[in-house]
Design an enzyme around this catalytic site. Structure first.
Site, PDB file in Angstrom:
ATOM      1  N   SER A 146      66.432 -26.442 -16.349  1.00 14.49           N
ATOM      2  CA  SER A 146      67.656 -27.050 -17.587  1.00 14.49           C
ATOM      3  C   SER A 146      68.753 -27.363 -16.642  1.00 14.49           C
ATOM      4  O   SER A 146      68.766 -28.294 -15.808  1.00 14.49           O
ATOM      5  CB  SER A 146      67.930 -25.682 -18.486  1.00 14.49           C
ATOM      6  OG  SER A 146      68.578 -26.083 -19.473  1.00 14.49           O
ATOM      7  N   GLU A 240      60.644 -31.000 -27.077  1.00 15.18           N
ATOM      8  CA  GLU A 240      62.152 -30.377 -26.548  1.00 15.18           C
ATOM      9  C   GLU A 240      62.929 -31.573 -26.721  1.00 15.18           C
ATOM     10  O   GLU A 240      62.623 -32.778 -26.365  1.00 15.18           O
ATOM     11  CB  GLU A 240      62.235 -29.616 -25.485  1.00 15.18           C
ATOM     12  CG  GLU A 240      61.721 -30.461 -24.073  1.00 15.18           C
ATOM     13  CD  GLU A 240      62.066 -29.762 -22.760  1.00 15.18           C
ATOM     14  OE1 GLU A 240      63.348 -29.562 -22.594  1.00 15.18           O
ATOM     15  OE2 GLU A 240      61.261 -29.218 -22.097  1.00 15.18           O
ATOM     16  N   HIS A 270      61.633 -26.039 -24.202  1.00 25.06           N
ATOM     17  CA  HIS A 270      62.463 -26.169 -23.242  1.00 25.06           C
ATOM     18  C   HIS A 270      62.090 -24.819 -22.490  1.00 25.06           C
ATOM     19  O   HIS A 270      62.219 -23.816 -22.763  1.00 25.06           O
ATOM     20  CB  HIS A 270      63.590 -26.092 -23.616  1.00 25.06           C
ATOM     21  CG  HIS A 270      64.703 -26.296 -22.758  1.00 25.06           C
ATOM     22  ND1 HIS A 270      64.879 -27.439 -21.842  1.00 25.06           N
ATOM     23  CD2 HIS A 270      65.834 -25.429 -22.276  1.00 25.06           C
ATOM     24  CE1 HIS A 270      65.916 -27.351 -21.075  1.00 25.06           C
ATOM     25  NE2 HIS A 270      66.408 -26.160 -21.285  1.00 25.06           N
TER      26      HIS A 270
END
Length: 299
Positions: A146, A240, A270
């Site tokens: 991320s 996602e 995610h």
């Protein structure tokens, strides 16, 4: 077909997100991520050693098969405002085992207390500390999930600009590469994504970058010159909102001559790799295959 375990986790995530207070409550969000992470304990044979890297709190995490000379610098996710060794110790341990690497997991400074470029400065410092400690770039991997994936790219770009020798490989899990939130998946995957919401993903960056241009290449690496970066592995879930962040990054990197291995995981969300599901184990195993194949060639 998704596994029964992944279906159950996805339902849990939806319920968890729905239970969170409206708006951004930073303290509650940090505690929430810590609580989620406590559901995935570290295996008992993993060695965890607390350390500091030029004043930055960090942990060495090593599986029994970790090669002493091989290091994976792992930069945790959390939108640059969340995350710690506690939240990412488990995935770091799994990556250590699969890649036969010692993992250094630094707690880089978080925003809004420490805005851009504090996180990049700390990550660059951690890499240079590893080099000064005797680790060789050709046996080093840098990666993250991320925001940690975006930070990985910003770190590599900063090192390249400064003339440092880059690590051998990079591994990116659902990297956040566009803080402006312009990818089409922000809309097309909004209903499917059990965890992230477009409104929050577009609102959060101000805590990290303030009024800085969201297309700054060290903020949104899809706008950077990626030429010369090491071979990269990119994993992303098909369900996602940040799917487009990975797709565009891969296109951009490939066009710049970077060797890229890319996989979109059906029915996954995610950073699904952090959860105890069969698909996560498969993904972690594939990270190990990528690293071990590449580094065995370069050893």
């Amino acid at each position: 077909m998704p596994s029964p375990e992944s279906i159950a986790v996805k339902q849990y995530l939806k319920a968890f997100v729905a239970s969170q207070p409206a708006g951004l409550d930073l303290e509650a969000s940090r505690k929430g991520l810590e609580m989620l992470s406590s559901l995935t304990p570290v295996a008992p044979d993993i060695k965890v050693e607390k350390t500091t890297v030029e004043g930055i709190p960090a942990e060495w995490i090593a599986a029994p098969n970790a090669v002493e000379s091989r290091v994976f610098l792992y930069l945790h996710g959390g939108a640059y405002i969340l995350g710690s060794c506690n939240t990412h110790r488990s995935i770091a341990a799994k990556i250590s085992r699969s890649t036969a690497s010692k993992v250094l997991l630094p707690e880089y400074r978080l925003a809004p207390e420490n805005p851009f470029p504090a996180a990049i400065e700390d990550a660059v410092q951690a890499y240079r500390w590893l080099i000064s400690s005797g680790y060789k770039p050709e046996q080093m991997i840098i990666g993250g999930d991320s925001a940690g994936g975006g930070l990985t790219l910003s770190t590599l770009l900063s090192l390249k600009e400064a003339g440092d020798v880059l690590p051998a490989l990079t591994v990116l899990l659902s990297p956040w590469t566009d803080l402006e939130g312009t990818g089409e998946s922000m809309e097309t995957r909004a209903e499917a994504d059990p965890w992230l919401k477009p409104e929050a993903s577009r609102a959060t960056p101000v805590l990290y970058i303030g009024k800085l241009d969201r297309r700054h290449p060290l903020v949104s690496p899809i706008y950077a010159d990626l030429k010369g970066l090491p071979p990269m592995l990119v994993h992303v879930g098909n369900d996602e909102i940040l799917l487009s962040d990975s797709v565009r990054l891969v296109d951009h990197a490939s066009a710049a001559g970077v060797e890229v291995s890319f996989k979109v995981w059906d029915d996954m969300w995610h950073v699904f790799q952090t959860f105890e599901i069969p698909e996560a184990k498969q993904a972690i195993d594939e990270i190990g295959e990528f690293v071990n194949q590449k580094l065995s060639v370069n050893a």
